[in-house]
Design an enzyme around this catalytic site. Structure first.
Site, PDB file in Angstrom:
ATOM      1  N   GLY A 421     -65.033  69.202  10.718  1.00  0.00           N
ATOM      2  CA  GLY A 421     -65.207  69.056  11.752  1.00  0.00           C
ATOM      3  C   GLY A 421     -66.311  70.522  12.168  1.00  0.00           C
ATOM      4  O   GLY A 421     -67.162  70.531  11.969  1.00  0.00           O
ATOM      5  N   SER A 422     -65.370  70.598  13.617  1.00  0.00           N
ATOM      6  CA  SER A 422     -66.001  72.226  14.303  1.00  0.00           C
ATOM      7  C   SER A 422     -66.613  73.132  13.162  1.00  0.00           C
ATOM      8  O   SER A 422     -67.908  74.182  13.829  1.00  0.00           O
ATOM      9  CB  SER A 422     -64.990  72.801  15.491  1.00  0.00           C
ATOM     10  N   ALA A 423     -65.380  72.477  12.040  1.00  0.00           N
ATOM     11  CA  ALA A 423     -66.555  74.327  11.156  1.00  0.00           C
ATOM     12  C   ALA A 423     -68.215  73.835  10.315  1.00  0.00           C
ATOM     13  O   ALA A 423     -69.012  74.940  10.710  1.00  0.00           O
ATOM     14  CB  ALA A 423     -65.414  74.342  10.128  1.00  0.00           C
ATOM     15  N   PHE A 424     -68.225  72.637  10.949  1.00  0.00           N
ATOM     16  CA  PHE A 424     -69.771  72.247  11.018  1.00  0.00           C
ATOM     17  C   PHE A 424     -70.392  72.736  11.865  1.00  0.00           C
ATOM     18  O   PHE A 424     -72.120  73.001  11.816  1.00  0.00           O
ATOM     19  CB  PHE A 424     -69.973  70.682  10.899  1.00  0.00           C
TER      20      PHE A 424
END
Length: 680
Positions: A421-424
């Protein structure tokens, strides 16, 4: 007349010389047979050796017994090589022996390579001359058991005894035992202590041990069993204190201390450390070295299995010659203890992270590292299991309970990969900064909550909140703007995007890491369409990562652009996997943005802001959609964070956070871990 007489003399001399020469050629020398016999001995051709033996020897030793005894010893003692050195006496000594009419004897030195080491001894080999009916000579060998080993006689048996070694232990960075050799408990029964209700008491014992009562009955039915004897049933882990107490209250049960493998941190480290168990028939077949035997204990999972060759040590071996009333040692080798292994793991931190996930029975994983060295401080998978169950014998019902548990406690989540997800997004930011597609000055005009390109059909990228001003990288990270990263990824294109990710370890080889963790991936095959490329830019699409890989991917932000290689054991050296991923200035810029994710007005991880210390990081919510129109798909929540001390960088993922507050729930749980680290 004189001429004729002279001719006769010459012919006589020639005939004599001729006859003498023929006699020397036809005579077999003992050295000839000695050389042939030694060659057969060294090649361990016992069938052919027997045909060289003297008549007296063959009368005393049957051919089949002669061959069988030596072949059995060769196999049992693993005699790989036999080497014989012998000495030929000088001619003067031979002449003296001929005068004494003694059978020629040759000194020999025998070397045998056995499982216990090289056996070297001196002996003598006597050859006996035989003359056949045609007065042709030959030589036979006088043989006796001492030529196998000096300690052997006719009634001697050879025994092989193994000497147990000590398995190496596994410790954390501070020397705390994670897998140690400690005290376990043998549980048995004394047949004489049963009451008249033996059947009921056996059922009660079986129930407490979660085994079938027939196992206890079979043990009691052995021929040697009698009243007053300890009849072993099973071994119990020292961690199972309640069970030990319950068994102690049963009259027929006896409990004895024994040595055993102990896992002091139990389930919090079970997936990492693993456990040991009795070798299986299949594992024994795969043992090409011939190192193991039945009933040996080997590593079955985790580091116990991974480091098996280092931990197992080497058994000692004794080769003994056993007579009626005495035992002589032929040779022995001392056992070599297994190697102790120290990890970079912080056992207390690992336990704290595990317990934080256990508070609400969360399913998830976490990886903690030292961002300045790459050392792994924790690898957590929740839920988990008690490794002692498998070490000392798990019942079928216990195994079924674990296997059928909806939480999948046997699944090693930190070794698996998930959509980040957005942790990427910080990774996409660094890739873009590296190739110039993203800069600190970029600001993109984005209208509305959705965005798409021509040719995408009905598919749209959706963001959480609208913007009133152009969106720059800082704002895109703080508010976690999917559209910004989707547009920038499409702009850089598939080649630049994938090339950049390969520098982060997204390739066939993956990370260079001791523990076998599944390789992260960019896509199932290739990114062959723009919607997939756009989704990949914000950690959706087909991007999959492990918690450890996600954590290590943030290290350029804290190391002036250098990506570190993760380490697990104390004997590994620090290594830069890729230098200059981003500039020092860009690293500082990202630090500010990640701090504002937690402390900023519109930051997505504001629930993680704490008094007493500062956290920086990035949240991520990964939607596990089965289709583009799936509106009620489960979600995994990510939070990758580090404190202002920069001693710990932790990536945590919790499954099924849709009804718990999304990735904010994960941020809150991880913030509590940092409270323990920084304050407690």
């Amino acid at each position: 007349m004189k001429k004729a007489y002279l001719t006769w003399i010459i012919l006589a001399i020639a005939l004599t010389l001729l006859l003498t020469g023929c006699s020397e050629e036809d005579t077999i020398q003992p050295e000839d047979r000695l050389e042939e016999y030694v060659e057969l001995w060294e090649s361990q051709d016992y069938d052919a050796m027997y045909r060289y033996l003297s008549e007296e020897t063959t009368e005393n030793y049957d051919e089949e017994a002669f061959i069988e005894r030596q072949e059995n010893l060769t196999n049992d003692l693993s005699i790989d090589r036999i080497s014989i050195e012998y000495t030929i006496p000088d001619p003067e000594e031979e002449a003296e022996e001929d005068d004494n009419e003694e059978d020629p004897t040759f000194p020999i030195t025998v070397l045998k390579e056995t499982v216990a080491g090289d056996v070297i001894f001196d002996a003598e080999l006597t050859l006996i001359e035989v003359i056949d009916e045609e007065e042709q000579n030959d030589w036979t060998v006088h043989w006796e058991p001492s030529l196998i080993f000096p300690e052997l006689e006719d009634d001697t048996t050879v025994r092989l005894r193994t000497l147990d070694t000590t398995r190496g232990e596994i410790h954390d960075r501070y020397g705390n035992g994670l897998a140690i050799n400690g005290t376990a408990y043998d549980v048995g029964v004394d047949p004489g202590l049963f009451s008249d209700n033996q059947t009921e008491e056996i059922e009660e014992i079986a129930s407490a041990l979660s085994i079938d009562s027939s196992a206890i009955e079979n043990a009691l039915n052995q021929e040697w069993v009698d009243d007053g004897m300890f009849v072993p049933i099973t071994t119990v882990s020292p961690s199972n204190e309640d069970l030990i107490d319950a068994l102690s209250d049963l009259p027929a049960v006896l409990i004895q201390e024994t040595s055993g493998r102990v896992y002091p941190y139990s389930d919090s480290h079970a997936h990492l450390i693993g456990h040991i168990g009795t070798i299986t028939a299949e594992e024994l077949e795969q043992d090409e070295e011939g190192f193991y035997s039945e009933q040996d204990i080997i590593g079955k999972r985790g580091l116990e299995q991974l480091f098996e060759n280092r931990l197992r040590g080497e058994k000692g071996v004794e080769i003994l010659a056993v007579h009626d009333n005495s035992t002589d040692e032929i040779i022995s080798s001392e056992p070599v203890p297994g190697e102790d292994i120290q990890l970079t793991i912080d056992a207390s931190l690992q336990e704290s992270i595990f317990e934080s996930l256990q508070e609400d029975d969360d399913k998830g994983t976490a990886a903690a590292i030292d961002p300045h060295t790459g050392e792994t401080l924790a690898l957590v998978s929740s839920p988990s299991f008690d490794p002692h169950l498998f070490t000392y014998g798990i019942s079928q019902s216990e195994y079924d309970d674990l296997n059928e548990d909806e939480g999948a406690p046997l699944l090693n989540r930190f070794a698996s990969t998930y959509s980040p997800g957005s942790a990427f997004k910080p990774i996409t930011a660094m890739v873009g900064m590296q190739n110039g597609t993203i800069t600190q000055e970029d600001a993109v005009d984005i209208d509305g909550l959705t965005w798409s390109q021509d040719g995408w059909g009905n598919y749209e990228v959706r963001r959480v909140s609208e913007s009133t001003e152009p969106v720059d990288l800082h704002d895109a990270l703080v508010r976690s703007d999917n559209i910004f990263f989707a547009q920038k990824t499409v702009e850089m294109g598939t080649d630049l995007f994938t090339d950049g990710l390969q520098s982060f370890g997204f390739d066939e080889d993956g990370l260079s890491y001791t523990y076998p963790i599944q390789n992260s991936q960019i896509a199932n095959n290739d990114i062959d369409r723009e919607p997939l490329l756009s989704d990949s830019g914000f950690g959706q699409g087909e991007v999959l990562m492990s918690a450890l890989h996600l954590a290590i991917s943030y290290t350029p932000i804290l190391n002036e652009g250098d990506l570190l290689n993760p380490l697990l054991t104390a004997d590994e050296s620090e290594e830069v996997l890729q230098s200059d991923i981003i500039t020092t200035d860009d690293a500082d810029y990202l630090k500010t943005a990640l701090r504002d994710v937690v402390a900023g007005e519109r930051g997505t991880a504001s629930v993680a802001d704490r008094d007493g210390f500062s956290l920086s990081g990035k949240t991520g919510t990964a939607e596990l959609k089965q289709s583009l129109t799936d509106e009620d798909a489960p979600e995994n929540g990510w939070f990758v964070a580090y404190s202002d001390s920069e001693d710990h960088l932790i990536a945590m993922m919790i499954e099924d956070v849709h009804d718990k507050g999304g990735s904010g729930y994960t941020a809150e749980v991880l913030a509590e871990v940092f409270e323990w680290i920084e304050i407690d």
